[in-house]
Write an enzyme that holds these catalytic residues in place. Structure first.
Site, PDB file in Angstrom:
ATOM      1  N   ALA A 162       0.856  -1.191   0.000  1.00  0.00           N
ATOM      2  CA  ALA A 162       0.000   0.000   0.000  1.00  0.00           C
ATOM      3  C   ALA A 162       0.891   1.239   0.000  1.00  0.00           C
ATOM      4  O   ALA A 162       2.099   1.148   0.211  1.00  0.00           O
ATOM      5  CB  ALA A 162      -0.901   0.006   1.224  1.00  0.00           C
ATOM      6  N   LYS A 163       0.263   2.361  -0.259  1.00  0.00           N
ATOM      7  CA  LYS A 163       0.994   3.620  -0.390  1.00  0.00           C
ATOM      8  C   LYS A 163       1.827   3.918   0.858  1.00  0.00           C
ATOM      9  O   LYS A 163       2.940   4.437   0.772  1.00  0.00           O
ATOM     10  CB  LYS A 163      -0.023   4.738  -0.655  1.00  0.00           C
ATOM     11  CG  LYS A 163       0.562   6.009  -1.163  1.00  0.00           C
ATOM     12  CD  LYS A 163      -0.115   6.500  -2.436  1.00  0.00           C
ATOM     13  CE  LYS A 163       0.450   7.845  -2.871  1.00  0.00           C
ATOM     14  NZ  LYS A 163       1.851   7.789  -3.241  1.00  0.00           N
TER      15      LYS A 163
END
Ligand code: GLU
Length: 309
Positions: free
Chosen positions: A242-243
């Protein structure tokens, strides 16, 4: 509904424009592209924008896909522009007695599906046999209704290039959400058939939804595509990338000093040891040699295949 299959078939990539693509998404897109290109298929791009749209994300996603060397055929298709096709499919199912309104809240479903003895995650059918009086009460209380499929099987088996025969849960899946929008499982089936997509390559987080989708195909008289669910890229803790895991998008990598070539090379190498470019990848692509285990991103080295214990 039109289900136009073109000669040669097609593969596709269908990102949701909810944010920037990370390295795991780019790798899945690259795999979808190479599967299609090495099997004589067209490669289509579809934007799954029925929910979670972030302004500017679509443009950045497409720019990143082009930057890593992927090309696609024909015009871009956006789900938000195809609502009448989903409506027509839902109407057909309703006309054949295959749907019912569901007034359950998310919380009620969650409580029911975690009850002992119920199949994990399956909708328990609470609203399947709602009386007219109960329905009227829900409507009077202002509860929004979703529309669900009246499924007559509990499981369905699909064939996957990487996973082989996979038998999975089919429940009364939502076809139209409470807010009136078509649900993902319905839209994806309608679109793939209408676009002549006969090869679906995507992340293996969607494998569990696939029996529902294939079953929907049979009800709508649509062909079931060939599937290949590819491993995801995970963070160091073993969770889906994820970011927040750091420098995970193309823009992040470039800002950190990587070149596009270095990113592309790492992506290609994670699929086939000897490939550094998408063209090289397609020259030597062998689906049977694909790593089956998830990859780990450790923040420094771009992509590390995790070793099976
Ligand atoms: N839009 C979905 C996603 O980004 C993928 C849908 C699909 O490939 O079927 O997770």
């Amino acid at each position: 509904m039109t289900a136009v299959s073109e000669p040669g078939g097609a593969g596709r990539y269908a990102p949701s424009p909810s944010g920037d693509l990370h390295l795991g998404n780019l790798r899945t897109a690259l795999l979808a592209w190479v599967f299609a290109r090495t099997t004589g298929r067209r490669f289509l791009m579809r934007v799954d924008d029925l929910d979670r749209v972030r302004p500017g994300a679509e443009q950045r996603q497409l720019a990143d896909l082009a930057a890593i060397g992927l090309d696609w055929d024909g015009p871009l298709v956006r789900q938000s522009e195809r609502l009448e096709h989903y409506r027509a499919a839902i109407d057909r199912l309703t006309e054949s007695g295959r749907t019912y309104e569901c007034f359950c809240t998310r919380r009620e479903i969650q409580q029911a599906t975690t009850a002992p003895h119920g199949p994990m995650g399956a909708y328990p059918g609470t609203c399947r046999t709602l009386t007219a009086a109960a329905r009227a009460d829900h409507i009077a209380a202002g509860r929004p209704a979703a529309l669900r499929l009246r499924a007559d099987v509990g499981e369905f088996e699909i064939i996957d290039r990487l996973h082989g025969g996979y038998r999975g849960l089919v429940d009364d899946v939502v076809l139209r959400r409470g807010d009136g929008m078509p649900a993902y499982n319905l839209a994806v089936v309608v679109d793939d058939a209408a676009q002549g997509v006969d090869q679906v390559v995507r992340g293996d987080d969607l494998l569990a939804s696939t029996p529902r989708q294939a079953y929907l195909c049979t009800l709508l008289g649509l062909p079931i595509p060939e599937y290949a669910h590819v491993p995801l890229v995970l963070n160091a803790a073993g969770q889906r990338l994820a970011k927040r895991d750091g420098s995970v998008t193309l823009a992040d990598r470039l800002a950190g000093g990587d070149t596009v070539e270095a990113v592309v090379s790492a992506l290609c190498r994670s699929i086939s040891d000897s490939a550094r470019t998408p063209t090289q990848l397609s020259e030597h692509f062998d689906p049977s040699g694909l790593p089956r285990q998830p990859l780990t991103f450790d923040g420094n080295r771009l992509l590390q295949p995790s070793r099976c214990p």
